[in-house]
Every structure is written in structure tokens, then in C-alpha cells.
Design a protein around this motif. Sequence first.
Motif, PDB file in Angstrom:
ATOM      1  N   LYS A   3      -7.490   2.599  15.153  1.00  0.00           N
ATOM      2  CA  LYS A   3      -8.145   3.242  14.553  1.00  0.00           C
ATOM      3  C   LYS A   3      -9.404   2.818  14.615  1.00  0.00           C
ATOM      4  O   LYS A   3     -10.213   3.808  14.434  1.00  0.00           O
ATOM      5  CB  LYS A   3      -7.243   3.921  13.793  1.00  0.00           C
ATOM      6  CG  LYS A   3      -5.755   4.176  14.303  1.00  0.00           C
ATOM      7  CD  LYS A   3      -5.490   4.696  12.979  1.00  0.00           C
ATOM      8  CE  LYS A   3      -3.836   5.150  13.300  1.00  0.00           C
ATOM      9  NZ  LYS A   3      -3.296   6.737  12.615  1.00  0.00           N
ATOM     10  N   LEU A   4      -9.725   1.648  13.801  1.00  0.00           N
ATOM     11  CA  LEU A   4     -10.975   1.849  13.665  1.00  0.00           C
ATOM     12  C   LEU A   4     -11.531   1.310  14.661  1.00  0.00           C
ATOM     13  O   LEU A   4     -13.012   1.881  14.153  1.00  0.00           O
ATOM     14  CB  LEU A   4     -11.582   0.145  13.045  1.00  0.00           C
ATOM     15  CG  LEU A   4     -12.477  -0.022  12.512  1.00  0.00           C
ATOM     16  CD1 LEU A   4     -13.074   0.080  10.703  1.00  0.00           C
ATOM     17  CD2 LEU A   4     -12.877  -1.656  12.082  1.00  0.00           C
ATOM     18  N   ILE A   5     -11.984   1.266  15.688  1.00  0.00           N
ATOM     19  CA  ILE A   5     -12.550   1.891  17.222  1.00  0.00           C
ATOM     20  C   ILE A   5     -13.149   2.655  17.161  1.00  0.00           C
ATOM     21  O   ILE A   5     -13.961   3.400  17.819  1.00  0.00           O
ATOM     22  CB  ILE A   5     -12.049   0.951  17.726  1.00  0.00           C
ATOM     23  CG1 ILE A   5     -12.365  -0.822  17.716  1.00  0.00           C
ATOM     24  CG2 ILE A   5     -12.766   1.079  19.553  1.00  0.00           C
ATOM     25  CD1 ILE A   5     -11.418  -1.491  18.866  1.00  0.00           C
ATOM     26  N   GLU A   6     -11.420   3.571  16.662  1.00  0.00           N
ATOM     27  CA  GLU A   6     -12.003   5.620  17.336  1.00  0.00           C
ATOM     28  C   GLU A   6     -12.725   6.124  16.333  1.00  0.00           C
ATOM     29  O   GLU A   6     -13.420   6.523  16.966  1.00  0.00           O
ATOM     30  CB  GLU A   6     -10.382   6.050  17.382  1.00  0.00           C
ATOM     31  CG  GLU A   6     -10.192   5.212  18.841  1.00  0.00           C
ATOM     32  CD  GLU A   6      -8.710   6.277  18.736  1.00  0.00           C
ATOM     33  OE1 GLU A   6      -7.770   6.443  18.165  1.00  0.00           O
ATOM     34  OE2 GLU A   6      -7.232   5.647  19.434  1.00  0.00           O
ATOM     35  N   GLN A   7     -12.228   5.215  15.451  1.00  0.00           N
ATOM     36  CA  GLN A   7     -13.353   6.097  14.308  1.00  0.00           C
ATOM     37  C   GLN A   7     -14.569   5.572  14.467  1.00  0.00           C
ATOM     38  O   GLN A   7     -15.758   6.229  14.191  1.00  0.00           O
ATOM     39  CB  GLN A   7     -13.023   5.872  12.782  1.00  0.00           C
ATOM     40  CG  GLN A   7     -13.610   6.392  11.665  1.00  0.00           C
ATOM     41  CD  GLN A   7     -13.043   5.861  10.258  1.00  0.00           C
ATOM     42  OE1 GLN A   7     -12.557   4.760  10.367  1.00  0.00           O
ATOM     43  NE2 GLN A   7     -13.243   6.753   9.506  1.00  0.00           N
ATOM     44  N   PHE A   8     -15.478   4.492  14.877  1.00  0.00           N
ATOM     45  CA  PHE A   8     -16.536   3.966  14.858  1.00  0.00           C
ATOM     46  C   PHE A   8     -16.898   4.880  16.091  1.00  0.00           C
ATOM     47  O   PHE A   8     -18.414   5.654  16.165  1.00  0.00           O
ATOM     48  CB  PHE A   8     -17.188   2.723  15.168  1.00  0.00           C
ATOM     49  CG  PHE A   8     -17.870   1.956  15.099  1.00  0.00           C
ATOM     50  CD1 PHE A   8     -18.771   1.667  13.852  1.00  0.00           C
ATOM     51  CD2 PHE A   8     -18.773   2.142  16.433  1.00  0.00           C
ATOM     52  CE1 PHE A   8     -19.887   0.917  14.227  1.00  0.00           C
ATOM     53  CE2 PHE A   8     -20.169   1.199  16.598  1.00  0.00           C
ATOM     54  CZ  PHE A   8     -20.426   1.224  15.696  1.00  0.00           C
ATOM     55  N   LEU A   9     -16.397   5.198  17.556  1.00  0.00           N
ATOM     56  CA  LEU A   9     -17.308   5.867  18.322  1.00  0.00           C
ATOM     57  C   LEU A   9     -16.786   7.428  17.932  1.00  0.00           C
ATOM     58  O   LEU A   9     -17.961   7.663  18.358  1.00  0.00           O
ATOM     59  CB  LEU A   9     -15.790   5.748  19.551  1.00  0.00           C
ATOM     60  CG  LEU A   9     -15.850   4.173  20.260  1.00  0.00           C
ATOM     61  CD1 LEU A   9     -14.747   4.351  21.365  1.00  0.00           C
ATOM     62  CD2 LEU A   9     -17.009   4.378  21.123  1.00  0.00           C
ATOM     63  N   LYS A  10     -16.246   7.849  16.946  1.00  0.00           N
ATOM     64  CA  LYS A  10     -16.790   9.209  16.674  1.00  0.00           C
ATOM     65  C   LYS A  10     -18.341   9.349  15.951  1.00  0.00           C
ATOM     66  O   LYS A  10     -18.904   9.841  15.827  1.00  0.00           O
ATOM     67  CB  LYS A  10     -15.418   9.778  15.847  1.00  0.00           C
ATOM     68  CG  LYS A  10     -14.460  10.178  16.977  1.00  0.00           C
ATOM     69  CD  LYS A  10     -13.044  11.322  15.844  1.00  0.00           C
ATOM     70  CE  LYS A  10     -11.785  11.085  16.481  1.00  0.00           C
ATOM     71  NZ  LYS A  10     -11.053  11.232  15.048  1.00  0.00           N
TER      72      LYS A  10
END
Length: 138
Positions: A3-10
Amino acid sequence: MKKLIEQFLKFGVVGAIAFFIDYGVLMLLNVGFGVNSVVAAGISFTVSVVFNYLASMRYVFTHRDDLSRGKEFAIFIVLSVIGLAINELVMWVGLVTIGGAPVAVTATKVVATAVVMIWNFFSRKKWLDAGDGAGQAA
């Protein structure tokens, strides 16, 4: 961690769009109108902050129930002003070091953007994001 990676990508997508707004205004002011590079960078950075707030709080971070929208925006602005100070310092050091030609302004702006992006993500994550499952989507 996913989720942290997804958030950082967004955050990266929002940041990329904000960068193009920032860079476009910078080049328009500096090359098009002859405004001093550091002054133009400050103006362009400020313009991109408005977009960044709206997009970040809508698509990247989860609104905290314990923060009113006004307080949230105020915190965002304070964090952005710190980011602006970092941006201006990096721009000034870079341009003094490598000169003010358009390619130097571009290279310096890329470095400034990377440094400020790291500051922005982690400071906003700490002070504005409700985290997983908390709060409500903006």
C-alpha cells in the motif's frame, strides 16, 4: 508495504503533473518573459502547489477526521512553504554552481524537484494522512 508503494506511485503521478505545471510556468516566465530564474522558480512552484493540494488530498492521502479542511490546507501550505525554501535553495546553489543557461535551469530544476518530492511525500504522510482504514476518502 504494498500500500505504501501504491501510495508513493500515485503521489509520483500527481507530482509528475505538478512538475510539468511547475516547469512550464518556470520556462514561460524565465525564457518567455525574462524573469530571473530563482524568482520564476518560486512563482512556478507556488502555482503548482494549488494543483498538488487538490490532487494529493483527493487521490493520494486519506483525510484525517481530526483535521478540518482549513487546518489540513494550512498544514499543507506550511509543509509546501518548507518545500519551497528547499526548492529555492537548491535552485540558487545549482544556478550559482553551473550557470543560468536554459539547460542548467532544467538540470537544476530536476534535482530540486527530486529533493522536494521526498520531503513532500514523507512530511505529508506524517502530518496529513489518516493511514489505512482511518478517516474517510477526500
